[in-house]
Design a protein around this motif. Structure first.
Motif, PDB file in Angstrom:
ATOM      1  N   ALA A 116       0.825  -1.219   0.000  1.00  0.00           N
ATOM      2  CA  ALA A 116       0.000   0.000   0.000  1.00  0.00           C
ATOM      3  C   ALA A 116       0.855   1.264   0.000  1.00  0.00           C
ATOM      4  CB  ALA A 116      -0.938  -0.005   1.195  1.00  0.00           C
ATOM      5  N   SER A 117       2.103   1.154   0.383  1.00  0.00           N
ATOM      6  CA  SER A 117       2.975   2.335   0.406  1.00  0.00           C
ATOM      7  C   SER A 117       3.569   2.649  -0.968  1.00  0.00           C
ATOM      8  CB  SER A 117       4.109   2.136   1.419  1.00  0.00           C
ATOM      9  OG  SER A 117       5.049   1.181   0.940  1.00  0.00           O
ATOM     10  N   GLN A 118       3.309   1.799  -1.941  1.00  0.00           N
ATOM     11  CA  GLN A 118       3.856   1.975  -3.284  1.00  0.00           C
ATOM     12  C   GLN A 118       2.896   2.819  -4.128  1.00  0.00           C
ATOM     13  OE1 GLN A 118       6.936   0.618  -3.872  1.00  0.00           O
ATOM     14  NE2 GLN A 118       6.826  -0.142  -1.783  1.00  0.00           N
ATOM     15  N   PRO A 119       3.297   4.002  -4.574  1.00  0.00           N
ATOM     16  CA  PRO A 119       2.406   4.843  -5.398  1.00  0.00           C
ATOM     17  C   PRO A 119       1.931   4.136  -6.670  1.00  0.00           C
ATOM     18  CG  PRO A 119       4.345   6.090  -4.722  1.00  0.00           C
ATOM     19  CD  PRO A 119       4.566   4.660  -4.304  1.00  0.00           C
ATOM     20  N   THR A 120       2.768   3.282  -7.220  1.00  0.00           N
ATOM     21  CA  THR A 120       2.407   2.563  -8.446  1.00  0.00           C
ATOM     22  C   THR A 120       1.158   1.715  -8.233  1.00  0.00           C
ATOM     23  OG1 THR A 120       4.742   2.482  -9.010  1.00  0.00           O
ATOM     24  CG2 THR A 120       3.308   1.000 -10.215  1.00  0.00           C
ATOM     25  N   VAL A 121       1.049   1.097  -7.083  1.00  0.00           N
ATOM     26  CA  VAL A 121      -0.106   0.242  -6.788  1.00  0.00           C
ATOM     27  C   VAL A 121      -1.388   1.077  -6.819  1.00  0.00           C
ATOM     28  CG1 VAL A 121      -1.201  -1.156  -4.992  1.00  0.00           C
ATOM     29  CG2 VAL A 121       1.229  -1.453  -5.494  1.00  0.00           C
ATOM     30  N   TRP A 122      -1.362   2.261  -6.235  1.00  0.00           N
ATOM     31  CA  TRP A 122      -2.528   3.139  -6.217  1.00  0.00           C
ATOM     32  C   TRP A 122      -2.859   3.623  -7.628  1.00  0.00           C
ATOM     33  CZ3 TRP A 122      -5.537   3.469  -2.053  1.00  0.00           C
ATOM     34  CH2 TRP A 122      -4.991   3.014  -0.855  1.00  0.00           C
ATOM     35  N   LEU A 123      -1.845   3.950  -8.410  1.00  0.00           N
ATOM     36  CA  LEU A 123      -2.070   4.380  -9.790  1.00  0.00           C
ATOM     37  C   LEU A 123      -2.710   3.258 -10.593  1.00  0.00           C
ATOM     38  CD1 LEU A 123      -1.707   6.546 -11.970  1.00  0.00           C
ATOM     39  CD2 LEU A 123       0.547   5.577 -12.421  1.00  0.00           C
ATOM     40  N   TRP A 124      -2.189   2.040 -10.449  1.00  0.00           N
ATOM     41  CA  TRP A 124      -2.783   0.903 -11.148  1.00  0.00           C
ATOM     42  C   TRP A 124      -4.247   0.742 -10.760  1.00  0.00           C
ATOM     43  CZ3 TRP A 124       1.755  -2.814  -9.750  1.00  0.00           C
ATOM     44  CH2 TRP A 124       2.795  -2.643 -10.669  1.00  0.00           C
ATOM     45  N   GLY A 125      -4.559   0.871  -9.477  1.00  0.00           N
ATOM     46  CA  GLY A 125      -5.929   0.716  -9.010  1.00  0.00           C
ATOM     47  C   GLY A 125      -6.860   1.766  -9.588  1.00  0.00           C
TER      48      GLY A 125
END
Length: 167
Positions: free
Chosen positions: A16-25
């Motif tokens: 959850a601390s990875q910005p990429t994960v949020w962007l993908w979501g």
């Protein structure tokens, strides 16, 4: 091997601390929302009530659209394997998302039957963006220092959250 709950929670927090994960979501949710809204909720009614399709023609259209959706789903992943740079893949996802947006606009802002068919096709083709996005996620999870399955699950949860109806 077994994992403890604290270890799982630590991995989840790392993902959850990875910005990429949020962007993908967020991107995945935007792509998914277009298709789910049209094909899962409003498509039949929109074609029937707005474009004057008979019930049979509207049902046929919603069934036939599965063909370009399937081709696009597999095609997005295939094209992703040809495009090696993340930059090119991102542009592909953006282009397909815009394709879907144009399709929704055609369906909602016009009444011409030919434009309704074009709109359905454009939204169906935009599904390829989801295949491309998931191929990118699968390839890049190892560089994010958290478990790939956990990251995929988190991204999928974010996608579901983005597409939830708001009141």
């Amino acid at each position: 091997h077994s994992c403890s709950w604290p270890m799982i929670l630590a991995q989840l927090l790392l993902a959850a601390s990875q910005p990429t994960v949020w962007l993908w979501g967020l991107v995945g949710g935007g792509l998914d929302a277009q298709s789910n809204t049209l094909f899962g909720l409003l498509g039949y009614t929109l074609l029937k009530d707005t474009h004057g399709f008979s019930p049979e023609r509207a049902a046929l259209a919603m069934s036939l659209v599965a063909i370009p959706m399937g081709i696009s789903s597999f095609g997005g992943s295939a094209v992703c394997s040809w495009l090696r740079s993340t930059h090119e893949r991102c542009w592909l996802v953006i282009a397909l998302a815009l394709c879907g947006l144009c399709g929704l606009l055609l369906l909602t802002l016009t009444r011409a039957i030919i434009l309704a068919w074009a709109g359905l096709l454009l939204v169906a083709v935009s599904i390829g963006g989801e295949g491309t996005l998931w191929a990118m996620i699968a390839e890049q999870t190892s560089s994010l220092r958290a478990g790939g399955g956990l990251i995929s699950g988190l991204v999928n949860t974010l996608i579901a959250g983005v597409r939830l109806p708001r009141r």
